[in-house]
Design an enzyme around this catalytic site. Structure first.
Site, PDB file in Angstrom:
ATOM      1  N   ARG B  51       0.776  -1.310  -0.142  1.00  0.00           N
ATOM      2  CA  ARG B  51       0.108   0.179   0.054  1.00  0.00           C
ATOM      3  C   ARG B  51       0.840   1.256   0.089  1.00  0.00           C
ATOM      4  O   ARG B  51       0.547   2.127  -0.847  1.00  0.00           O
ATOM      5  CB  ARG B  51      -0.825   0.016   1.191  1.00  0.00           C
ATOM      6  CG  ARG B  51      -1.980   0.391   1.511  1.00  0.00           C
ATOM      7  CD  ARG B  51      -2.804   0.101   2.490  1.00  0.00           C
ATOM      8  NE  ARG B  51      -2.479  -1.274   2.786  1.00  0.00           N
ATOM      9  CZ  ARG B  51      -3.047  -2.266   2.208  1.00  0.00           C
ATOM     10  NH1 ARG B  51      -4.032  -2.124   1.507  1.00  0.00           N
ATOM     11  NH2 ARG B  51      -2.858  -3.485   2.561  1.00  0.00           N
ATOM     12  N   THR B  52       2.017   1.282   0.911  1.00  0.00           N
ATOM     13  CA  THR B  52       2.446   2.771   1.238  1.00  0.00           C
ATOM     14  C   THR B  52       3.356   2.733  -0.054  1.00  0.00           C
ATOM     15  O   THR B  52       3.358   3.943  -0.639  1.00  0.00           O
ATOM     16  CB  THR B  52       3.175   2.756   2.484  1.00  0.00           C
ATOM     17  OG1 THR B  52       2.431   2.293   3.698  1.00  0.00           O
ATOM     18  CG2 THR B  52       3.807   3.900   2.737  1.00  0.00           C
ATOM     19  N   LYS B  80      24.454  -6.243   0.651  1.00  0.00           N
ATOM     20  CA  LYS B  80      25.849  -6.302   0.549  1.00  0.00           C
ATOM     21  C   LYS B  80      26.632  -5.749   2.095  1.00  0.00           C
ATOM     22  O   LYS B  80      27.790  -5.645   2.156  1.00  0.00           O
ATOM     23  CB  LYS B  80      26.620  -5.653  -0.607  1.00  0.00           C
ATOM     24  CG  LYS B  80      26.022  -6.162  -1.901  1.00  0.00           C
ATOM     25  CD  LYS B  80      26.596  -5.350  -2.974  1.00  0.00           C
ATOM     26  CE  LYS B  80      25.859  -5.896  -4.332  1.00  0.00           C
ATOM     27  NZ  LYS B  80      26.247  -4.757  -5.365  1.00  0.00           N
ATOM     28  N   ARG B 101      11.148   3.418   3.702  1.00  0.00           N
ATOM     29  CA  ARG B 101      10.704   2.414   4.800  1.00  0.00           C
ATOM     30  C   ARG B 101      11.776   1.675   5.179  1.00  0.00           C
ATOM     31  O   ARG B 101      12.382   1.076   4.214  1.00  0.00           O
ATOM     32  CB  ARG B 101       9.354   1.429   4.323  1.00  0.00           C
ATOM     33  CG  ARG B 101       9.194   0.192   5.507  1.00  0.00           C
ATOM     34  CD  ARG B 101       7.976  -0.377   4.989  1.00  0.00           C
ATOM     35  NE  ARG B 101       6.840   0.689   5.495  1.00  0.00           N
ATOM     36  CZ  ARG B 101       5.580   0.544   5.442  1.00  0.00           C
ATOM     37  NH1 ARG B 101       5.241  -1.028   5.229  1.00  0.00           N
ATOM     38  NH2 ARG B 101       4.585   1.224   5.609  1.00  0.00           N
ATOM     39  N   HIS B 129       4.888   6.425  11.673  1.00  0.00           N
ATOM     40  CA  HIS B 129       4.415   6.118  10.230  1.00  0.00           C
ATOM     41  C   HIS B 129       3.677   7.451   9.827  1.00  0.00           C
ATOM     42  O   HIS B 129       2.408   7.423   9.646  1.00  0.00           O
ATOM     43  CB  HIS B 129       3.474   5.102  10.059  1.00  0.00           C
ATOM     44  CG  HIS B 129       3.326   4.669   8.637  1.00  0.00           C
ATOM     45  ND1 HIS B 129       3.789   5.262   7.533  1.00  0.00           N
ATOM     46  CD2 HIS B 129       2.784   3.451   8.174  1.00  0.00           C
ATOM     47  CE1 HIS B 129       3.256   4.605   6.367  1.00  0.00           C
ATOM     48  NE2 HIS B 129       2.931   3.351   6.788  1.00  0.00           N
TER      49      HIS B 129
END
Lengths: 138, 307
Positions: B51-52, B80, B101, B129
């Protein structure tokens, strides 16, 4: 017990009894090559018992660390055998690289190049929180 | 350089400004269609999200801009061992704005300290958030016509629910809001939210264990998912996940104009039978989130559209 007075140096007075070794370690006083006296359980009318640290050299002391560890400490600066300055401490607004965050989800636990920053959020209770994740520092 | 790491990075006046822009986008979408032409957003998603990430990408595309990025840490140089700050310094050479995120709390703040382009926190672990909070605020505003004078109940995982923490913090700046916190004891609001936000602002709140006990008093019900990834212990997750489920029968004694919000995705905490109830607002919330992200991108890029 007698410890000679110092000519040029610093006396950390009014340390809570039992805290002097912790302060000795946090300030890395073991790295100094000048005389350092750590005096425990000295009688005090105000505190009952207290610890004192005498450093026989005018070194730079990290007052932020000291304020965080024990804001009741008095820092006495001695020059030519005379008390030149008496500094009272307070809790610093910010602690940088003094505490490490214990929250396993915090970014600072995996990226060690980041400075560990804690901000004072409640002066009356002495509460610091991690700038990154807001976990309480202790 | 402005970033959005925590919802409190925006003042109440700035949130009002974003709401006004979002409303204008809804009413006059065409005039925004090319405002970000030539601009790129990088969506750096170190953990999965549907969604985000899509919301940010759709927002930028609808503004006429373009999108680069990755959708998991495995497909980035993080696999890495590259640090977040190095990744951001690199990506900032390619993009005008970054939405990030990350599973580690505080990663977007660390990124913002080195980034020459705006960073938007698109969720950092169980912490913050803020763009979900913008979606929540805009939904409340559109449903109620105001951001003050109501009673809101938060239900479910209030301990690890970052959307809950951000929304409580945001609402603490508005007048006359009563809070009910409905959760099992294990998933109650953390003490730091109580101390730093509720107590400090003298906000009234009541903690209860049963949703049914407070339902008739609520103007807004904010449901949350009990998230498996926030638990260290699977046994605790299994024991608590079904504790708070919203079914049509529980809505029987709710107000007629109740608004049910949920940050989504849901597992089973809202029955699909509730979806057809006019009080269900969670899919409207998704759409509102896209409009608020469009408004936010414009603000952080300092782009204005002629009225």
């Amino acid at each position: 017990m007698k410890i000679d007075s110092i000519q040029n140096g610093i006396v950390l007075d009014h340390i809570k009894a039992g805290n002097s070794m912790k302060i000795y370690q946090y300030l890395a006083l073991d790295k100094l090559d000048c005389p350092v006296a750590l005096i425990k359980n000295v009688k005090s009318t105000k505190m009952g018992k207290k610890d004192i640290i005498k450093i026989d050299s005018l070194i730079d002391i990290n007052l932020d660390i000291l304020g965080y560890l024990d804001a009741g400490i008095t820092v006495n600066i001695i020059k030519d055998g005379v008390l030149k300055e008496k500094r009272r401490l307070e809790l610093p607004e910010k602690l940088i690289n003094v505490l490490r965050c214990k929250n396993p989800r915090c970014i600072t636990t995996v990226e060690h190049s980041l400075d560990s920053v804690f901000n004072l959020v409640d002066r009356s209770k002495g509460i610091y929180r991690c700038e990154y994740c807001e976990a309480e520092g202790n | 350089m402005r970033h959005l790491i925590n919802i409190t990075d925006l003042s109440v006046a700035e949130i009002e400004e974003l709401i006004a822009t979002a409303q204008d986008i809804i009413q006059n979408g065409k005039k925004y269609a090319e405002v970000c032409k030539g601009k790129k957003i990088a969506t750096l998603f170190f953990e999965p999200s549907t969604r985000t990430r899509l919301s940010f990408e759709a927002a930028m595309l609808e503004l006429g801009g373009s999108v680069i990025g990755f959708s998991s840490a495995e497909s980035s140089s993080a696999a890495k061992g590259e640090t977040v700050t190095d990744t951001v310094r690199t990506v900032a050479c390619y993009a005008d704005i970054i939405a990030m995120r990350h599973p580690k709390e505080g990663a977007p703040l660390a990124a913002s300290k080195v980034s020459p382009v705006p960073i938007i926190n698109a969720g950092d672990g169980g912490h913050n958030h803020p763009t979900q909070t913008l979606a929540d605020l805009f939904t409340i505003y559109r449903e109620k016509g105001r951001l003050e004078n109501f009673t809101i109940g938060f239900c479910g995982d209030l301990k690890f629910g970052r959307t809950v923490h951000s929304l409580i913090t945001a609402l603490s700046r508005y007048r006359n809001i009563n809070f009910f916190f409905i959760s099992p004891e294990e998933l109650r609001i953390p003490d730091y939210i109580k101390e730093d936000t509720l107590w400090k602002n003298k906000l009234p709140y009541i903690e209860v264990e049963r949703l049914e006990d407070v339902m008739p008093q609520l103007d807004i019900l904010y449901m949350t998912r009990v998230q498996k990834e926030r638990f260290f212990n699977e046994a605790d997750y299994v024991r608590l996940k079904d504790s708070y489920i919203l079914e049509p029968s529980k809505l029987a004694n709710a107000k007629k104009d109740l608004s049910v919000l949920h940050p989504l995705p849901r597992v089973n905490e809202i029955s699909h039978l509730v979806d057809s109830d006019p009080r269900a607002c969670y899919f409207k919330q998704v759409l509102n989130g896209k409009y608020m992200r469009m408004a936010l991108i414009l603000k952080l890029l300092n782009l204005e559209v002629d009225s």
